[in-house]
Design a protein around this motif. Sequence first.
Motif, PDB file in Angstrom:
ATOM      1  N   LEU A  93      17.749  22.874   9.839  1.00  0.00           N
ATOM      2  CA  LEU A  93      18.901  22.020   9.592  1.00  0.00           C
ATOM      3  C   LEU A  93      20.181  22.840   9.499  1.00  0.00           C
ATOM      4  O   LEU A  93      21.223  22.460  10.049  1.00  0.00           O
ATOM      5  CB  LEU A  93      18.691  21.210   8.307  1.00  0.00           C
ATOM      6  N   VAL A  94      20.124  23.982   8.817  1.00  0.00           N
ATOM      7  CA  VAL A  94      21.298  24.864   8.739  1.00  0.00           C
ATOM      8  C   VAL A  94      21.681  25.357  10.131  1.00  0.00           C
ATOM      9  O   VAL A  94      22.871  25.410  10.484  1.00  0.00           O
ATOM     10  CB  VAL A  94      21.017  26.044   7.788  1.00  0.00           C
ATOM     11  N   TYR A 179      31.785  17.952  14.766  1.00  0.00           N
ATOM     12  CA  TYR A 179      32.109  18.233  13.360  1.00  0.00           C
ATOM     13  C   TYR A 179      31.553  17.168  12.418  1.00  0.00           C
ATOM     14  O   TYR A 179      31.284  17.445  11.250  1.00  0.00           O
ATOM     15  CB  TYR A 179      33.634  18.305  13.182  1.00  0.00           C
ATOM     16  N   VAL A 180      31.388  15.937  12.907  1.00  0.00           N
ATOM     17  CA  VAL A 180      30.964  14.838  12.040  1.00  0.00           C
ATOM     18  C   VAL A 180      29.564  15.065  11.480  1.00  0.00           C
ATOM     19  O   VAL A 180      29.176  14.444  10.483  1.00  0.00           O
ATOM     20  CB  VAL A 180      31.042  13.504  12.817  1.00  0.00           C
ATOM     21  N   ASN A 181      28.780  15.963  12.097  1.00  0.00           N
ATOM     22  CA  ASN A 181      27.453  16.264  11.563  1.00  0.00           C
ATOM     23  C   ASN A 181      27.514  16.943  10.198  1.00  0.00           C
ATOM     24  O   ASN A 181      26.598  16.810   9.384  1.00  0.00           O
ATOM     25  CB  ASN A 181      26.685  17.175  12.523  1.00  0.00           C
ATOM     26  N   LEU A 182      28.597  17.665   9.944  1.00  0.00           N
ATOM     27  CA  LEU A 182      28.680  18.472   8.723  1.00  0.00           C
ATOM     28  C   LEU A 182      28.779  17.645   7.439  1.00  0.00           C
ATOM     29  O   LEU A 182      28.084  17.944   6.460  1.00  0.00           O
ATOM     30  CB  LEU A 182      29.857  19.449   8.820  1.00  0.00           C
ATOM     31  N   PRO A 183      29.613  16.601   7.385  1.00  0.00           N
ATOM     32  CA  PRO A 183      29.689  15.826   6.134  1.00  0.00           C
ATOM     33  C   PRO A 183      28.372  15.173   5.743  1.00  0.00           C
ATOM     34  O   PRO A 183      28.147  14.904   4.565  1.00  0.00           O
ATOM     35  CB  PRO A 183      30.759  14.764   6.444  1.00  0.00           C
ATOM     36  N   VAL A 184      27.513  14.901   6.711  1.00  0.00           N
ATOM     37  CA  VAL A 184      26.203  14.322   6.402  1.00  0.00           C
ATOM     38  C   VAL A 184      25.174  15.413   6.168  1.00  0.00           C
ATOM     39  O   VAL A 184      24.355  15.335   5.249  1.00  0.00           O
ATOM     40  CB  VAL A 184      25.738  13.394   7.549  1.00  0.00           C
ATOM     41  N   GLY A 185      25.228  16.463   6.973  1.00  0.00           N
ATOM     42  CA  GLY A 185      24.204  17.494   6.922  1.00  0.00           C
ATOM     43  C   GLY A 185      24.290  18.426   5.738  1.00  0.00           C
ATOM     44  O   GLY A 185      23.257  18.803   5.159  1.00  0.00           O
ATOM     45  N   ALA A 188      22.778  17.073   2.635  1.00  0.00           N
ATOM     46  CA  ALA A 188      21.316  17.033   2.807  1.00  0.00           C
ATOM     47  C   ALA A 188      20.711  18.404   2.556  1.00  0.00           C
ATOM     48  O   ALA A 188      19.642  18.523   1.938  1.00  0.00           O
ATOM     49  CB  ALA A 188      20.971  16.541   4.209  1.00  0.00           C
ATOM     50  N   VAL A 189      21.373  19.459   3.024  1.00  0.00           N
ATOM     51  CA  VAL A 189      20.886  20.822   2.771  1.00  0.00           C
ATOM     52  C   VAL A 189      20.876  21.113   1.285  1.00  0.00           C
ATOM     53  O   VAL A 189      19.886  21.627   0.733  1.00  0.00           O
ATOM     54  CB  VAL A 189      21.760  21.860   3.518  1.00  0.00           C
TER      55      VAL A 189
END
Length: 494
Positions: A93-94, A179-185, A188-189
């Motif tokens: 995921l990271v 970039y939109v993956n980061l606020p969700v991901g 989660a990490v």
Amino acid sequence: MLLYRRPRLSFFSFRPGQRLVVPIMCVSVTFIAIADGAITTVALPSIARQFHLTTAALDGVVVVYPVCLAMAIPASAWLVERCGAKRVLLTALVAFLGSSLLCGAAADLTQLVAFRAAQGLSAGVLFPASAALLFATFDSGEQVRISRYMIVPQQIAPAAAPILGGLLVDNLSWRWVFYVNLPVGLPAVLFGVLFLARHQGHRAGRFDLTGLLLSAAALGSLMFGICEGPNRGWSSAAVLTTLVLGAALLAAAVAFELRTTEPLLKLRLFADRLFRDTNLINLVGLVPILGAMYLGPLFLQQAQGRSALESGTSTFPEAFGVLLTVQVAGVLYTRVGPRIIVGCGLAGVSGVLLLFATCDQDTGLWTFRVYMFLLGIAMGGVFMPTTVASLATIARQDLAQASMLNTVVRQTGGALAPAVVTTALVLSTPAAAAATPPVAAYQHAYLVLAAIAAVTSAFAFTLRDAPARAAAGGGTKASNRTPARARSGKESVH
């Protein structure tokens, strides 16, 4: 004098149970990975303008992702067995989030393709790792119930992603689709680091490097040929070469894996009839299902001249239909078994596709939306029952391998769907109108998909699902499974 001392409460002392933590992690991972695959295509015209290229020149940005994803999948099960599901899931995921950030910051097409390849490699590990974690935490009966909720991100993500992508591209830039993956991901990490229990790996067999090289090269070559066939033509040298090479490498990989004592791919699992038949249904059945989802926007925008927004809002009702049916299928699963549910679901898909085949230039948006809703209702009877039934007779120590093989099958079916649709459109389009397929071409494509769904439905009704019903109901036939019951944050799941 006694003094009352209020106990100190700390956020980090809060330890939710793994039966809550694991679904949250799997939902987050599934949503991010599926949405990323669906949102990228929206940004292609904007990327082409910035890099002064044609949209066709960006083909590598789209194709490299599934190719690298397929190449990474074979190693995922061994990594989970060797290093543990938590470590593999969070590392992948990271890596996925890091490559998303790099994609958004890419300065040219070469960098963007390279970073998309990194995204695909990490996604190829994410899907099997999260699936293995989920199915190791819940037994078959619980999987039916939990799947009623897990289906939400799987349906909302591809339906909402194009709309979100359009808003981001129009109001910010194409870089924000990555970039939109980061606020969700990132949350989660952090959630996984804090609350996901350490899932110990076990002493996996020696690493099967030959099996990895053969299987990765085979899957990558086949995926490239399937994805590029409709665009370059099935008779082009590049497509024919990669398909033939991929088939030869796949045959060599199968022969080698069946002979080795510690294979990377436990292909002998396909000797289990229920596992084999449900995967065959998934492989072929996904073609009409995902093919219809791919064909719908093309019909609305090219044949009817609708806008992208009209197209997105008209395909979205499918998600509501799926969510509705999955709740019903979850209740009926233990009573009637997956055979009837899946067979009726695919028969319904075939019937709705016949309705789509009647659409023409004058078909209204609301008629199309009703058909999409009906398609979702039929589709909802396919996804969850086949996935749960495929693992019903698999031993606990083989869950990671079985989940990985399931992922290979689904990714292959997902790649075949647009290839079949595009080929049907090309064959039904006169040479003089090659740039714009006529309405009749779309109608013929829907008929092809309907025929595939009908054949798959007939096969689904032959499914021997007694072991699946027994496993879901806690019967003795499921005794070869020893599901992990994660009662506390200290428990280990392989």
